[in-house]
Motif scaffolding. Structure first.
Motif, short mmCIF file in Angstrom:
data_model
loop_
_atom_site.label_atom_id
_atom_site.label_comp_id
_atom_site.label_asym_id
_atom_site.label_seq_id
_atom_site.Cartn_x
_atom_site.Cartn_y
_atom_site.Cartn_z
N ALA A 1 0.84 -1.21 0.00
CA ALA A 1 0.00 0.00 0.00
C ALA A 1 0.87 1.25 0.00
O ALA A 1 0.57 2.24 -0.68
N LEU A 2 1.96 1.19 0.74
CA LEU A 2 2.87 2.34 0.80
C LEU A 2 3.50 2.61 -0.57
O LEU A 2 3.58 3.76 -1.01
N CYS A 3 3.91 1.54 -1.24
CA CYS A 3 4.53 1.70 -2.56
C CYS A 3 3.53 2.24 -3.58
O CYS A 3 3.92 2.93 -4.52
N ARG A 4 2.25 1.94 -3.39
CA ARG A 4 1.23 2.48 -4.31
C ARG A 4 0.92 3.93 -3.98
O ARG A 4 0.46 4.69 -4.84
N ALA A 5 1.14 4.32 -2.71
CA ALA A 5 0.63 5.61 -2.24
C ALA A 5 1.56 6.79 -2.52
O ALA A 5 1.10 7.93 -2.60
N VAL A 6 2.85 6.53 -2.63
CA VAL A 6 3.80 7.66 -2.79
C VAL A 6 4.65 7.44 -4.03
O VAL A 6 4.81 6.30 -4.50
N PRO A 7 5.22 8.52 -4.56
CA PRO A 7 6.08 8.37 -5.75
C PRO A 7 7.26 7.44 -5.46
O PRO A 7 7.84 7.46 -4.37
N CYS A 8 7.59 6.62 -6.47
CA CYS A 8 8.72 5.69 -6.35
C CYS A 8 9.82 6.11 -7.31
O CYS A 8 9.56 6.34 -8.50
N LEU A 9 11.03 6.21 -6.80
CA LEU A 9 12.15 6.71 -7.58
C LEU A 9 13.36 5.81 -7.40
O LEU A 9 13.47 5.09 -6.41
N ARG A 10 14.28 5.90 -8.36
CA ARG A 10 15.55 5.17 -8.25
C ARG A 10 16.67 6.19 -8.27
O ARG A 10 16.69 7.08 -9.13
N ALA A 11 17.58 6.09 -7.30
CA ALA A 11 18.73 7.00 -7.25
C ALA A 11 19.96 6.23 -7.73
O ALA A 11 20.44 5.31 -7.05
N GLU A 12 20.45 6.60 -8.90
CA GLU A 12 21.66 5.98 -9.43
C GLU A 12 22.84 6.78 -8.89
O GLU A 12 23.10 7.92 -9.31
N LEU A 13 23.52 6.20 -7.91
CA LEU A 13 24.44 6.96 -7.08
C LEU A 13 25.82 7.14 -7.71
O LEU A 13 26.33 6.25 -8.39
N SER A 14 26.41 8.27 -7.40
CA SER A 14 27.82 8.47 -7.73
C SER A 14 28.64 7.92 -6.57
O SER A 14 28.10 7.41 -5.59
N GLU A 15 29.96 8.06 -6.66
CA GLU A 15 30.82 7.61 -5.56
C GLU A 15 31.07 8.72 -4.56
O GLU A 15 31.67 8.49 -3.51
N ASP A 16 30.63 9.94 -4.89
CA ASP A 16 30.95 11.10 -4.07
C ASP A 16 29.80 11.39 -3.10
O ASP A 16 28.70 11.77 -3.53
N PRO A 17 30.01 11.20 -1.79
CA PRO A 17 28.92 11.42 -0.83
C PRO A 17 28.32 12.82 -0.93
O PRO A 17 27.12 12.99 -0.75
N ARG A 18 29.16 13.83 -1.23
CA ARG A 18 28.61 15.19 -1.32
C ARG A 18 27.68 15.33 -2.51
O ARG A 18 26.68 16.03 -2.46
N ASP A 19 28.01 14.66 -3.57
CA ASP A 19 27.14 14.69 -4.75
C ASP A 19 25.81 13.99 -4.46
O ASP A 19 24.74 14.46 -4.85
N ILE A 20 25.89 12.87 -3.77
CA ILE A 20 24.67 12.13 -3.40
C ILE A 20 23.79 13.01 -2.53
O ILE A 20 22.58 13.14 -2.76
N ALA A 21 24.41 13.63 -1.53
CA ALA A 21 23.64 14.49 -0.63
C ALA A 21 23.00 15.64 -1.40
O ALA A 21 21.85 16.02 -1.14
#
Lengths: 354, 151
Positions: free
Chosen positions: A315-335
């Protein structure tokens, strides 16, 4: 095959023994507001450190009645031995992969390795956590204490304890859902270091609603030992530094109290993917992808919660937008990518990315 | 694989399995083994009928009507699909249908997509250990090039 009467009898025997031992605990409880409800916890000196992870949720006693009373015993110092039952001998057929048993209104789970018995007596609104030796508990019991009791309790409160990280800001929060090793903790800590609020790096409480609400369960953050250098500013706050076999962990209310976010509306579910990109990219995902990332570990880690918790996660997955974050290696970029995502309108824009 | 029997009716074998339909996909988790499954394509369309007790011929007939596909192909695939699910312990036999659901209500696809079935066993370790979550250096799982794996 379990005989229902035998299970009920064993559960009653355990509950009665622990109930009899309640007077050995301090009379005054510590009070916490957990997922919107008051929970009273009582523990002796040896077991009390188990409550540290709940510290940001602590409240003062204003006379309001608790929804749940939790009693935590250390066998040696509180003088509480468990009666010999088929549950503690783990003779019953497991209901759920990790092994737990239930009778109407009562659930119990015995972890022989850690030496922990969790028992929830729902009609009496009482829960018991028995520790064979609080002094030698594995670090993960301190990181996520009482998690089985919280999960069972949330089933009757229109919610669930999810295996997920959560970060957010004033406008709301996002859940970062994925299996162990997918980048949940790393992403949560990177976001926190960049100024976002921290709600969880591993377990979080979610209650249904429009929108659903995310609640802190524990103030804990864990890192792998080899990444300690990336968190040098918090070096003095890490525990377990002398234990090579355990993950260093800290409590965010000690390390960065201004970043602690206890409760926020949920805006999106995000599946992190270690993509080693130059810059982090957030793109639409399907609800099914997020359910696959969220449900198996959330459900399999918590026996006796499976069917209801699974339905709530779907129900939660149906209720809110679902996204995929394709991460870099740089924590500051991710943040930076998550910070931008939490700005007004950014989630809708991310959903529209082709 | 377990051979499907034409007139046999099935329900979800719950417990130990739990299942949800989401976004055109069926996800089933076996709570005892930790194995989980993704069912897509015609399998997801047929799923509500199947666990409500429709027989293989009833499901095949409905799918043929829905997709306008070749009956022999559909019937063969339905039998194989049911056999696979039964072999995994996802289904249990039942005597009567709860109610027959016709997948024609779904938007018509352009072509018969076949039965998607994936089996995942990467969570089984959770059932034999306490929940210690381990990742590689620097918080990430090791890269394949480093000789590591995903867990």
């Amino acid at each position: 095959m379990n005989d229902a009467a035998d299970v009920a009898s064993a559960l009653s025997l355990l509950a009665a023994a622990l109930d009899d031992a309640v007077p050995r605990l301090p009379a005054a409880p510590r009070l916490y507001r957990i997922a919107g409800a008051i929970v009273a916890m009582r523990a002796g000196n040896r077991a009390a450190p188990l409550l540290e992870a709940f510290t940001p949720l602590g409240i003062v006693d204003d006379g309001a009645a608790a929804t749940l009373d939790v009693f935590i015993f250390d066998a040696a110092t509180d003088g509480v031995e468990l009666p010999d039952t088929a549950i503690t001998r783990r003779r019953f057929k497991h209901d759920g992969g990790l092994g737990a048993v239930a009778a109407p209104g009562i659930r119990a789970f015995f972890q022989p390795q850690a030496g922990v018995l969790s028992l929830l007596d729902e009609p009496r609104r009482r829960a018991y956590c028995w520790l064979r030796c609080a002094a030698v508990l594995p670090y993960y019991e301190h990181a996520a204490p009482l998690r089985h009791i919280l999960q069972w309790w949330m089933l009757s409160r229109d919610g669930a304890l999810l295996h997920s990280a959560a970060v957010g800001g004033i406008g709301g929060s996002v859940l970062i859902a994925g299996p162990s090793g997918s980048g949940k903790s790393t992403t949560a800590l990177a976001c926190q270091a960049a100024g976002l609020g921290f709600t969880s790096d591993d377990y979080v409480l979610v209650r249904s609603g429009a929108p659903p609400t995310v609640h802190m369960a524990y103030s804990t953050a864990k890192v792998v030992r080899t990444s300690l250098g990336a968190h040098d500013g918090y070096r003095n706050h890490f525990r377990n530094l002398d234990r090579d076999d355990e993950k260093p962990m800290l409590f965010m209310h000690e390390a960065a109290p201004e970043r602690v976010l206890c409760s926020f509306p949920l805006r999106a579910l995000v599946l992190p993917v270690v993509a080693l990109r130059r810059s982090t990219r957030i793109v639409p995902a399907t609800a099914a992808e997020l359910l696959r990332a969220l449900a198996p570990s959330s459900i399999l880690l918590f026996p006796l919660a499976g069917a209801i918790a699974f339905r709530r996660m779907a129900a939660l997955c149906r209720a809110v937008p679902c996204l995929r974050a394709e991460l870099s290696e740089d924590p500051r970029d991710i943040a930076g990518a998550f910070t931008r995502l939490l700005r007004d309108g950014a989630i809708a824009a991310a959903q529209a990315v082709a | 694989m377990t051979d499907a029997q034409p007139e046999r009716r099935y329900a979800l074998n719950q417990p130990p399995n739990v299942g949800e339909v989401i976004d055109g996909e069926v996800m089933v988790i076996n709570l005892e083994t930790g194995v989980y499954y993704s069912i897509t394509g015609a399998g997801a369309v047929a799923w509500p009928m199947l666990i409500a007790g429709a027989t293989a011929p009833e499901i095949g007939e409905s799918l043929v009507r829905h997709y306008g596909a070749d009956a022999a192909t559909v019937d063969h695939d339905v039998d194989a699909f049911i056999g696979r699910l039964a072999g995994e312990g996802i289904l249990r036999a039942r005597q009567t249908a709860a109610h027959a659901l016709d997948p024609v209500a779904e938007p018509p696809p352009t072509a018969f997509p076949g039965f998607g079935f994936e089996r995942f066993d990467d969570m089984q370790a959770l059932l034999v250990i306490d929940p210690v979550h381990e990742v590689g250096d620097f918080g990430w799982p090791p890269r394949p090039a480093d000789g590591g794996h995903d867990r």
